[in-house]
Design a protein around this motif. Structure first.
Motif, PDB file in Angstrom:
ATOM      1  N   UNK A   1      24.922  52.798  41.457  1.00  0.00           N
ATOM      2  CA  UNK A   1      24.468  51.469  41.215  1.00  0.00           C
ATOM      3  C   UNK A   1      25.625  50.636  40.271  1.00  0.00           C
ATOM      4  N   UNK A   2      26.379  51.416  39.480  1.00  0.00           N
ATOM      5  CA  UNK A   2      27.688  50.714  38.989  1.00  0.00           C
ATOM      6  C   UNK A   2      28.709  50.766  39.821  1.00  0.00           C
ATOM      7  N   UNK A   3      28.970  51.315  40.845  1.00  0.00           N
ATOM      8  CA  UNK A   3      30.011  51.417  41.821  1.00  0.00           C
ATOM      9  C   UNK A   3      29.647  50.006  42.585  1.00  0.00           C
ATOM     10  N   UNK A   4      28.291  49.741  43.151  1.00  0.00           N
ATOM     11  CA  UNK A   4      27.973  48.566  43.883  1.00  0.00           C
ATOM     12  C   UNK A   4      28.346  47.301  43.190  1.00  0.00           C
ATOM     13  N   UNK A   5      28.103  47.455  41.832  1.00  0.00           N
ATOM     14  CA  UNK A   5      28.276  46.396  40.933  1.00  0.00           C
ATOM     15  C   UNK A   5      29.788  45.899  40.836  1.00  0.00           C
ATOM     16  N   UNK A   6      30.396  46.858  40.777  1.00  0.00           N
ATOM     17  CA  UNK A   6      32.081  46.625  40.637  1.00  0.00           C
ATOM     18  C   UNK A   6      32.610  46.346  41.665  1.00  0.00           C
ATOM     19  N   UNK A   7      31.974  46.673  42.963  1.00  0.00           N
ATOM     20  CA  UNK A   7      32.710  46.124  44.366  1.00  0.00           C
ATOM     21  C   UNK A   7      32.578  44.530  44.278  1.00  0.00           C
ATOM     22  N   UNK A   8      31.393  44.007  44.036  1.00  0.00           N
ATOM     23  CA  UNK A   8      30.954  42.720  44.341  1.00  0.00           C
ATOM     24  C   UNK A   8      31.465  41.607  43.233  1.00  0.00           C
ATOM     25  N   UNK A   9      32.792  40.992  43.441  1.00  0.00           N
ATOM     26  CA  UNK A   9      33.223  40.114  42.453  1.00  0.00           C
ATOM     27  C   UNK A   9      32.576  38.913  42.332  1.00  0.00           C
ATOM     28  N   UNK A  10      32.293  38.370  41.213  1.00  0.00           N
ATOM     29  CA  UNK A  10      31.372  37.114  40.930  1.00  0.00           C
ATOM     30  C   UNK A  10      32.215  36.096  42.159  1.00  0.00           C
ATOM     31  N   UNK A  11      31.223  35.116  42.619  1.00  0.00           N
ATOM     32  CA  UNK A  11      31.843  34.199  43.543  1.00  0.00           C
ATOM     33  C   UNK A  11      32.420  34.673  44.851  1.00  0.00           C
ATOM     34  N   UNK A  12      32.240  35.819  45.196  1.00  0.00           N
ATOM     35  CA  UNK A  12      32.743  36.504  46.603  1.00  0.00           C
ATOM     36  C   UNK A  12      32.486  35.796  47.679  1.00  0.00           C
ATOM     37  N   UNK A  13      31.244  35.069  47.647  1.00  0.00           N
ATOM     38  CA  UNK A  13      30.740  34.546  49.050  1.00  0.00           C
ATOM     39  C   UNK A  13      31.198  33.276  48.878  1.00  0.00           C
ATOM     40  N   UNK A  14      31.803  32.518  48.022  1.00  0.00           N
ATOM     41  CA  UNK A  14      32.265  31.253  48.059  1.00  0.00           C
ATOM     42  C   UNK A  14      33.483  30.925  48.702  1.00  0.00           C
ATOM     43  N   UNK A  15      34.590  31.936  48.175  1.00  0.00           N
ATOM     44  CA  UNK A  15      35.922  32.126  48.803  1.00  0.00           C
ATOM     45  C   UNK A  15      36.937  31.042  48.478  1.00  0.00           C
ATOM     46  N   UNK A  16      37.631  30.279  49.166  1.00  0.00           N
ATOM     47  CA  UNK A  16      38.792  29.414  48.611  1.00  0.00           C
ATOM     48  C   UNK A  16      38.158  27.977  48.911  1.00  0.00           C
ATOM     49  N   UNK A  17      38.752  26.903  48.519  1.00  0.00           N
ATOM     50  CA  UNK A  17      38.640  25.531  48.897  1.00  0.00           C
ATOM     51  C   UNK A  17      40.075  24.912  49.189  1.00  0.00           C
ATOM     52  N   UNK A  18      39.752  24.003  50.022  1.00  0.00           N
ATOM     53  CA  UNK A  18      40.951  23.332  50.623  1.00  0.00           C
ATOM     54  C   UNK A  18      40.630  21.601  50.813  1.00  0.00           C
ATOM     55  N   UNK A  19      41.767  20.919  50.329  1.00  0.00           N
ATOM     56  CA  UNK A  19      41.369  19.517  50.203  1.00  0.00           C
ATOM     57  C   UNK A  19      42.678  18.790  50.485  1.00  0.00           C
ATOM     58  N   UNK A  20      42.441  17.484  51.184  1.00  0.00           N
ATOM     59  CA  UNK A  20      43.484  16.350  51.356  1.00  0.00           C
ATOM     60  C   UNK A  20      43.137  15.077  51.311  1.00  0.00           C
ATOM     61  N   UNK A  21      43.910  14.287  50.952  1.00  0.00           N
ATOM     62  CA  UNK A  21      43.572  12.850  50.990  1.00  0.00           C
ATOM     63  C   UNK A  21      44.248  12.151  51.878  1.00  0.00           C
ATOM     64  N   UNK A  22      43.469  11.220  52.729  1.00  0.00           N
ATOM     65  CA  UNK A  22      43.712  10.437  53.714  1.00  0.00           C
ATOM     66  C   UNK A  22      44.764   9.307  53.164  1.00  0.00           C
TER      67      UNK A  22
END
Length: 127
Positions: A28-49
């Motif tokens: 159980x502790x190994x499973x918790x340690x493997x999943x970082x907070x926000x892992x499913x969110x990933x990264x963001x990219x943005x641009x202004x036209x």
């Protein structure tokens, strides 16, 4: 009948229960340690036209996690823009440059998934 605490460690059933309990706790502790907070969110990219004139509409687009919500903010904008991403994580939002925005470059921040991912780009206000 004696409790487990009263049984000697030489009792095979007590040792087996302690080993199973320790294995479950370790897994159980190994499973918790493997999943970082926000892992499913990933990264963001943005641009202004393009650039913006004070009081004009500005289009901000980019991507982050699919089917999430986010916001666009900048001191150069009249107010924050809210958006929702589509099935592939893309978004486009129209915001208004502040009528009081000074000419020049200004940072624009995009936040997605409850601030779990963010990106910064630049808007250039022309006078």
């Amino acid at each position: 009948m004696r409790s487990t605490a009263d049984r000697p460690m030489s009792d095979p059933s007590t040792a087996r229960r302690m080993l199973v309990g320790a294995s479950v706790a370790l897994a159980a502790s190994a499973a918790i340690a493997v999943l970082p907070a926000g892992a499913e969110v990933g990264t963001a990219r943005a641009e202004v036209a393009g650039s913006a004139t004070p009081g004009a509409a500005v289009v901000v687009s980019g991507s982050c996690a699919h089917q999430t919500s986010g916001s666009v903010s900048s001191p150069a904008l009249a107010s924050a823009g809210l958006f929702a991403t589509d099935q592939v994580g893309a978004f486009t939002v129209s915001v208004t440059a502040s009528p009081a925005a000074e000419p020049g470059p200004h940072p624009v921040t995009v936040r997605c998934g409850g601030d779990a991912a963010a990106a910064t780009t630049t808007i250039v206000v022309v006078g």
